[in-house]
Design a protein around this motif. Structure first.
Motif, PDB file in Angstrom:
ATOM      1  N   PRO A 150       0.972  -1.307  -0.119  1.00  9.69           N
ATOM      2  CA  PRO A 150       0.015   0.089   0.130  1.00  9.69           C
ATOM      3  C   PRO A 150       0.901   1.155   0.058  1.00  9.69           C
ATOM      4  O   PRO A 150       0.563   2.442  -0.548  1.00  9.69           O
ATOM      5  CB  PRO A 150      -0.813  -0.154   1.264  1.00  9.69           C
ATOM      6  N   TYR A 151       1.907   1.176   0.632  1.00 11.83           N
ATOM      7  CA  TYR A 151       2.991   2.315   0.895  1.00 11.83           C
ATOM      8  C   TYR A 151       3.474   2.562  -0.620  1.00 11.83           C
ATOM      9  O   TYR A 151       3.819   3.800  -0.954  1.00 11.83           O
ATOM     10  CB  TYR A 151       4.012   2.083   1.706  1.00 11.83           C
ATOM     11  N   LEU A 152       3.891   1.715  -1.256  1.00 16.83           N
ATOM     12  CA  LEU A 152       4.235   1.533  -2.488  1.00 16.83           C
ATOM     13  C   LEU A 152       3.298   2.255  -3.643  1.00 16.83           C
ATOM     14  O   LEU A 152       3.696   3.051  -4.341  1.00 16.83           O
ATOM     15  CB  LEU A 152       4.806   0.298  -3.133  1.00 16.83           C
ATOM     16  N   VAL A 153       2.152   2.064  -3.649  1.00  9.55           N
ATOM     17  CA  VAL A 153       1.144   2.524  -4.517  1.00  9.55           C
ATOM     18  C   VAL A 153       0.913   3.987  -4.108  1.00  9.55           C
ATOM     19  O   VAL A 153       0.772   4.812  -4.904  1.00  9.55           O
ATOM     20  CB  VAL A 153      -0.307   1.837  -4.269  1.00  9.55           C
ATOM     21  N   ALA A 154       1.013   4.279  -2.849  1.00  8.63           N
ATOM     22  CA  ALA A 154       1.014   5.720  -2.427  1.00  8.63           C
ATOM     23  C   ALA A 154       2.108   6.489  -2.847  1.00  8.63           C
ATOM     24  O   ALA A 154       1.764   7.681  -3.454  1.00  8.63           O
ATOM     25  CB  ALA A 154       0.595   5.901  -0.966  1.00  8.63           C
ATOM     26  N   LEU A 155       3.272   6.005  -2.654  1.00 10.37           N
ATOM     27  CA  LEU A 155       4.260   6.803  -3.040  1.00 10.37           C
ATOM     28  C   LEU A 155       4.507   6.985  -4.897  1.00 10.37           C
ATOM     29  O   LEU A 155       4.946   7.789  -5.334  1.00 10.37           O
ATOM     30  CB  LEU A 155       5.563   6.076  -2.736  1.00 10.37           C
ATOM     31  N   ILE A 156       4.234   5.767  -5.418  1.00 12.79           N
ATOM     32  CA  ILE A 156       4.207   5.767  -7.004  1.00 12.79           C
ATOM     33  C   ILE A 156       3.290   6.991  -7.455  1.00 12.79           C
ATOM     34  O   ILE A 156       3.452   7.613  -8.538  1.00 12.79           O
ATOM     35  CB  ILE A 156       4.016   4.488  -7.323  1.00 12.79           C
ATOM     36  N   SER A 157       2.142   6.851  -6.769  1.00 11.41           N
ATOM     37  CA  SER A 157       0.973   7.864  -7.172  1.00 11.41           C
ATOM     38  C   SER A 157       1.490   9.282  -6.998  1.00 11.41           C
ATOM     39  O   SER A 157       1.306  10.200  -8.029  1.00 11.41           O
ATOM     40  CB  SER A 157      -0.273   7.612  -6.125  1.00 11.41           C
ATOM     41  N   ILE A 158       2.331   9.710  -5.917  1.00 16.06           N
ATOM     42  CA  ILE A 158       2.981  10.984  -5.797  1.00 16.06           C
ATOM     43  C   ILE A 158       4.005  11.250  -6.722  1.00 16.06           C
ATOM     44  O   ILE A 158       4.233  12.305  -7.246  1.00 16.06           O
ATOM     45  CB  ILE A 158       3.049  11.346  -4.234  1.00 16.06           C
ATOM     46  N   TRP A 159       4.549  10.074  -7.052  1.00 20.75           N
ATOM     47  CA  TRP A 159       5.720  10.317  -7.922  1.00 20.75           C
ATOM     48  C   TRP A 159       5.157  10.688  -9.487  1.00 20.75           C
ATOM     49  O   TRP A 159       5.787  11.655 -10.117  1.00 20.75           O
ATOM     50  CB  TRP A 159       6.624   9.057  -8.264  1.00 20.75           C
ATOM     51  N   ILE A 160       4.407  10.055  -9.808  1.00 23.34           N
ATOM     52  CA  ILE A 160       3.613  10.491 -11.180  1.00 23.34           C
ATOM     53  C   ILE A 160       3.096  11.973 -11.255  1.00 23.34           C
ATOM     54  O   ILE A 160       3.553  12.343 -12.033  1.00 23.34           O
ATOM     55  CB  ILE A 160       2.506   9.329 -11.420  1.00 23.34           C
ATOM     56  N   LEU A 161       2.423  12.216  -9.848  1.00 22.37           N
ATOM     57  CA  LEU A 161       1.592  13.465  -9.856  1.00 22.37           C
ATOM     58  C   LEU A 161       2.850  14.489 -10.105  1.00 22.37           C
ATOM     59  O   LEU A 161       2.754  15.617 -10.590  1.00 22.37           O
ATOM     60  CB  LEU A 161       1.082  13.511  -8.434  1.00 22.37           C
ATOM     61  N   VAL A 162       4.207  14.643  -9.289  1.00 23.64           N
ATOM     62  CA  VAL A 162       5.241  15.354  -9.210  1.00 23.64           C
ATOM     63  C   VAL A 162       5.803  15.332 -10.587  1.00 23.64           C
ATOM     64  O   VAL A 162       6.178  16.460 -11.196  1.00 23.64           O
ATOM     65  CB  VAL A 162       5.997  15.028  -8.324  1.00 23.64           C
ATOM     66  N   SER A 163       5.821  14.277 -11.450  1.00 23.10           N
ATOM     67  CA  SER A 163       6.347  14.227 -12.720  1.00 23.10           C
ATOM     68  C   SER A 163       5.478  14.996 -13.558  1.00 23.10           C
ATOM     69  O   SER A 163       6.166  15.783 -14.592  1.00 23.10           O
ATOM     70  CB  SER A 163       6.685  12.987 -13.117  1.00 23.10           C
ATOM     71  N   LEU A 164       4.214  14.962 -13.435  1.00 24.53           N
ATOM     72  CA  LEU A 164       3.411  15.776 -14.241  1.00 24.53           C
ATOM     73  C   LEU A 164       3.024  17.106 -14.006  1.00 24.53           C
ATOM     74  O   LEU A 164       2.429  17.955 -14.725  1.00 24.53           O
ATOM     75  CB  LEU A 164       2.067  15.042 -14.509  1.00 24.53           C
ATOM     76  N   THR A 165       3.393  17.493 -12.729  1.00 27.36           N
ATOM     77  CA  THR A 165       3.170  18.888 -12.344  1.00 27.36           C
ATOM     78  C   THR A 165       4.384  19.390 -11.755  1.00 27.36           C
ATOM     79  O   THR A 165       4.803  19.494 -10.486  1.00 27.36           O
ATOM     80  CB  THR A 165       1.940  18.619 -11.141  1.00 27.36           C
ATOM     81  N   PRO A 166       5.144  20.155 -12.747  1.00 20.33           N
ATOM     82  CA  PRO A 166       6.323  20.758 -12.356  1.00 20.33           C
ATOM     83  C   PRO A 166       6.224  21.634 -11.232  1.00 20.33           C
ATOM     84  O   PRO A 166       7.240  22.169 -10.595  1.00 20.33           O
ATOM     85  CB  PRO A 166       6.899  21.403 -13.551  1.00 20.33           C
TER      86      PRO A 166
END
Length: 452
Positions: free
Chosen positions: A426-442
């Motif tokens: 579950p923590y991996l899912v949460a972190l990967i979600s934030i990673w994608i969000l940060v990559s798409l939102t400079p």
């Protein structure tokens, strides 16, 4: 046999050594030495490269100082005060203690800059409390491991120092860029934590009391001051990250030495929660004796002695890979993906896979000089890419088969490594979600930088 065959055999051999548990530093060193002989490079060249890393890298001086800071704030009792404050704020929620441990990881990271120090400190303090509070011991250990991932994202960050040194970027800008993504990582993990605890009914609730929150906040004032001192000094340009590390170490030493005799005079019970302390006790942390400083320094030096040679030998590894044409091969592969998003997500995939088998330092030293220029060529801001790169590298701390934080958490809690893996998902899912969000939102990385 050809040089290529020899290098392939050496690579297979060191891979087997890694699978057998040989330390990463030795694995990389064996590969570097073997390939150097195959390519006709002398050991003098390796020695010169190692020397250059330490003699020319002023920014790297901040690394041992921030590691020492983490040990000082743990020994002085500041870390426990920050944990008590986080629990006072979140204990009324289901899973509040586990969420508080994640919040404490974020606060501790804002002073120490180390993932392993964050995991070890918070895990050793709060894992027993979580087990006593009705949480599954595997989940408790996995929570400490996941919380440690923000240790290299929330400033000050040791790995941001290394990245800035390698890519010639202002380290102060990298620190500021990590603030919002690091905070989002903590919030996302807390959301995942709440969901797990709610479904399993884990944790005892405490009432939300303004008096408790204020009292623990006042009790943790030295920790907040240390965090503010670092961020204010770097953000305003009053001192460099290396100078900030020195200032913070000096502050923690003074606090520890001054508070220890004060506690003795007041007869304070160091095991008593802050909310039960008197007002005179509340403002003074436990501290430490002058005679304890050598042991604290030695502990920090041991960690530095592991990381610093790893940085140096990884730099040599990167040079050899460049001679072998790996940089060109990876560069052509990533560039061939197409435009902005194709290049960006291909680079992220490479970082993610590399983080599964290597520690963040070699991943950064080997891949950042290859991927960062390619990302810049398609329009990715260098500072934004540094955050994308290092958030991805931090996820590797809880991603098997390597997962350094999982080993650290296992060591300090006594829970076997493989028993932690289920609760990291579950923590991996949460972190990967934030990673994608940060990559798409400079803007999440750049909005606090005035010149961006």
């Amino acid at each position: 046999m050809t040089d290529g065959t020899w290098i392939t055999l050496i690579s297979i051999g060191v891979t087997l050594l890694f699978m057998l548990g040989v330390p990463v530093f030795l694995v990389i060193a064996y590969w570097v030495i073997g390939c150097s002989f195959v390519l006709g490079m002398t050991l003098d060249n390796i020695g010169a490269a190692l020397s250059d890393v330490f003699t020319d890298g002023f920014a790297l001086l901040a690394m041992p100082l921030f590691i020492l800071t983490g040990d000082l704030i743990n020994k002085s009792g500041i870390a426990r005060r920050l944990s008590d404050f986080a629990y006072a704020c979140l204990g009324w929620l289901r899973g509040g203690l586990a969420m508080a441990s994640l919040g404490a990881c974020g606060l501790f990271a804002a002073i120490s800059g180390s993932n392993s120090a964050t995991t070890a400190t918070i895990g050793s303090m709060l894992h027993p409390e979580m087990v006593k509070g009705g949480y599954d011991e595997r989940f408790s250990a996995a929570t400490a491991a996941a919380g440690g991932t923000v240790g290299i994202i929330i400033p000050p960050s040791i790995i941001f120092i290394v990245y800035g040194f390698l890519m010639n970027l202002p380290i102060s800008d990298l620190f500021v860029a990590g603030i919002i993504p690091g905070a989002l990582m903590v919030i996302a993990m807390q959301a995942a934590c709440w969901l797990i605890c709610w479904r399993n009914g884990w944790g005892y609730l405490i009432p939300l009391q303004l008096s408790r929150v204020l009292k623990t906040a006042f009790g943790a004032w030295l920790g907040f001051f240390a965090i503010g001192l670092v961020l204010w000094g770097i953000y305003t340009g009053k001192f460099s990250p290396t100078e900030a590390a020195g200032v913070t170490v000096g502050f923690c030493v003074i606090v520890g030495l001054v508070c220890y005799p004060l506690n003795k005079i007041m007869g304070s019970d160091t095991d008593k929660p802050i909310s039960d302390k008197g007002y005179s006790e509340m403002f003074v942390v436990e501290g430490f004796k002058l005679t304890e400083i050598p042991s604290i320094v030695i502990r920090s030096a041991q960690i530095t002695g592991i990381l610093a040679p790893l940085i140096a030998v990884s730099v040599v590894m990167q040079q050899i890979l460049s001679l072998l044409g790996a940089q060109q091969v990876i560069g052509d592969f990533v560039t061939g993906m197409g435009g902005y998003y194709a290049v960006l997500f291909t680079a992220m995939a490479i970082v993610f896979v590399s983080g599964m088998v290597l520690e963040s330092l070699p991943v950064t030293i080997i891949l950042a000089p290859i991927l960062a220029p390619i990302a810049a060529s398609v329009g990715v801001d260098p500072v934004h890419f540094s955050v994308i790169f290092l958030v991805g590298a931090s996820i590797g701390f809880i991603t098997p088969p390597y997962g350094l934080n999982l080993y650290v958490a296992s060591g300090v809690t006594g829970v076997p490594y493989f028993r932690l893996l289920r609760y990291t998902v579950p923590y991996l899912v949460a972190l990967i979600s934030i990673w994608i969000l940060v990559s798409l939102t400079p803007e999440l990385a750049l909005m606090l930088l005035p010149d961006r």
